[in-house]
Design a protein around this motif. Structure first.
Motif, PDB file in Angstrom:
ATOM      1  N   SER A   1       0.835  -1.209   0.000  1.00  0.00           N
ATOM      2  CA  SER A   1       0.000   0.000   0.000  1.00  0.00           C
ATOM      3  C   SER A   1       0.867   1.256   0.000  1.00  0.00           C
ATOM      4  CB  SER A   1      -0.931   0.014   1.213  1.00  0.00           C
ATOM      5  OG  SER A   1      -1.908  -0.997   1.099  1.00  0.00           O
TER       6      SER A   1
ATOM      7  N   MET B   1       1.028   4.377  -2.663  1.00  0.00           N
ATOM      8  CA  MET B   1       1.029   5.797  -2.296  1.00  0.00           C
ATOM      9  C   MET B   1       2.205   6.501  -2.965  1.00  0.00           C
ATOM     10  SD  MET B   1       0.047   5.373   1.755  1.00  0.00           S
ATOM     11  CE  MET B   1      -0.255   7.100   2.223  1.00  0.00           C
TER      12      MET B   1
ATOM     13  N   ASP C   1       0.023  10.837   3.227  1.00  0.00           N
ATOM     14  CA  ASP C   1       0.671  11.397   2.034  1.00  0.00           C
ATOM     15  C   ASP C   1       1.210  12.773   2.411  1.00  0.00           C
ATOM     16  OD1 ASP C   1       0.191   9.502  -0.167  1.00  0.00           O
ATOM     17  OD2 ASP C   1      -1.928   9.911   0.231  1.00  0.00           O
TER      18      ASP C   1
ATOM     19  N   ARG D   1      -3.305  11.000  -8.557  1.00  0.00           N
ATOM     20  CA  ARG D   1      -4.648  10.811  -7.996  1.00  0.00           C
ATOM     21  C   ARG D   1      -5.521  12.038  -8.188  1.00  0.00           C
ATOM     22  NH1 ARG D   1      -2.932   9.380  -2.135  1.00  0.00           N
ATOM     23  NH2 ARG D   1      -0.871   8.645  -2.688  1.00  0.00           N
TER      24      ARG D   1
ATOM     25  N   ALA E   1     -12.093   8.896  -6.039  1.00  0.00           N
ATOM     26  CA  ALA E   1     -11.184   8.861  -4.896  1.00  0.00           C
ATOM     27  C   ALA E   1     -11.418   7.662  -3.980  1.00  0.00           C
ATOM     28  CB  ALA E   1     -11.310  10.165  -4.104  1.00  0.00           C
TER      29      ALA E   1
ATOM     30  N   ALA F   1      -8.633   4.740  -3.337  1.00  0.00           N
ATOM     31  CA  ALA F   1      -8.079   4.545  -2.001  1.00  0.00           C
ATOM     32  C   ALA F   1      -8.277   3.108  -1.542  1.00  0.00           C
ATOM     33  CB  ALA F   1      -8.715   5.532  -1.020  1.00  0.00           C
ATOM     34  N   THR F   2      -9.466   2.579  -1.756  1.00  0.00           N
ATOM     35  CA  THR F   2      -9.758   1.205  -1.354  1.00  0.00           C
ATOM     36  C   THR F   2      -8.838   0.224  -2.080  1.00  0.00           C
ATOM     37  OG1 THR F   2     -12.056   1.767  -0.884  1.00  0.00           O
ATOM     38  CG2 THR F   2     -11.564  -0.563  -1.256  1.00  0.00           C
TER      39      THR F   2
ATOM     40  N   ILE G   1      -5.728   2.067   1.443  1.00  0.00           N
ATOM     41  CA  ILE G   1      -5.608   3.234   2.314  1.00  0.00           C
ATOM     42  C   ILE G   1      -6.989   3.875   2.483  1.00  0.00           C
ATOM     43  CG2 ILE G   1      -3.214   3.632   1.602  1.00  0.00           C
ATOM     44  CD1 ILE G   1      -4.202   5.957  -0.157  1.00  0.00           C
ATOM     45  N   GLU G   2      -7.067   4.893   3.333  1.00  0.00           N
ATOM     46  CA  GLU G   2      -8.304   5.649   3.527  1.00  0.00           C
ATOM     47  C   GLU G   2      -8.047   7.113   3.248  1.00  0.00           C
ATOM     48  OE1 GLU G   2      -9.710   5.045   7.491  1.00  0.00           O
ATOM     49  OE2 GLU G   2     -10.341   2.981   7.099  1.00  0.00           O
ATOM     50  N   LEU G   3      -9.066   7.807   2.741  1.00  0.00           N
ATOM     51  CA  LEU G   3      -8.966   9.258   2.589  1.00  0.00           C
ATOM     52  C   LEU G   3      -8.805   9.875   3.971  1.00  0.00           C
ATOM     53  CD1 LEU G   3     -10.238   8.744  -0.263  1.00  0.00           C
ATOM     54  CD2 LEU G   3     -11.512  10.848   0.096  1.00  0.00           C
TER      55      LEU G   3
ATOM     56  N   GLY H   1      -4.127  10.176   1.454  1.00  0.00           N
ATOM     57  CA  GLY H   1      -4.536   9.000   2.193  1.00  0.00           C
ATOM     58  C   GLY H   1      -3.770   8.785   3.482  1.00  0.00           C
TER      59      GLY H   1
END
Length: 193
Positions: free
Chosen positions: A57, A61, A84, A93, A115, A119-120, A124-126, A189
């Motif tokens: 992951s 990024m 990030d 992105r 987005a 991210a999924t 990662i998550e926003l 993220g």
């Protein structure tokens, strides 16, 4: 399915990719100690070595221009927190709407992605608004761009979404239709390891 398809679908890095990523992460970590006072790289790397899917992951990024770095340590959970930390919203992105529902609702000029799905897929998550504001306390980000942040369900149910940026010495939180997208708006993220 070919052998190369199997490799590309696997969330593992080749040894060379892993070593290159760890070198980049360590160099960024050492260059920006103000982001993670009191955190030791040796301990971060030990967590990364024990969690190869998280390293994958982080590579996603990095690959999309996020320049991930450690911004905290959750001592209760024993996790290191990466955000990030690219100066502007990650280049790989940008030009994405907020989520799949927004993407599918567009009749014309659809962006390539959204987005939330990106991210999924990256694992990662926003960032939330609170996380975004915390990031801005470390240094100034998004002085020319903006980044989607997690939208509360009541706003999203009405067709909206939220984004933030940093202008005039302040963090600004704005709203927009979730189906909107701009060349200067992406997303940041977070990842816990």
């Amino acid at each position: 399915m070919t052998k190369s398809d199997t490799i590309s679908n696997k969330k593992d890095l080749l040894l060379e990719q892993r070593e290159e990523l760890l070198r980049a992460l360590k160099a960024r970590f050492e260059k920006n100690m103000h982001r993670h006072k009191g955190v030791e790289w040796v301990k971060v790397q030990a967590k990364l070595d024990a969690n190869p899917e998280k390293l994958w992951s982080l590579n996603e990024m990095e690959r999309t221009g996020g320049e991930p770095d450690v911004v905290g340590h959750d001592k209760k959970k024993g996790e290191y927190i990466f955000y990030d930390c690219s100066a502007e919203s990650p280049k790989g992105r940008r030009s994405v709407c907020y989520d799949r529902e927004a993407l599918e609702s567009r009749k014309k000029h659809k962006p390539e992605n959204n987005a939330i799905d990106m991210a999924t897929a990256m694992g990662i998550e926003l960032l939330t608004e609170e996380q975004y504001r915390a990031l801005q306390k470390l240094e100034n980000f998004d002085m020319k761009t903006s980044s989607w942040v997690q939208a509360p369900s009541d706003i999203r149910e009405l067709g909206g979404a939220l984004f933030c940026d940093f202008r005039y010495g302040h963090v600004f939180l704005y709203h927009n239709g979730a189906d909107s997208y701009y060349g200067a708006r992406g997303f940041r993220g977070s990842l816990r390891v």
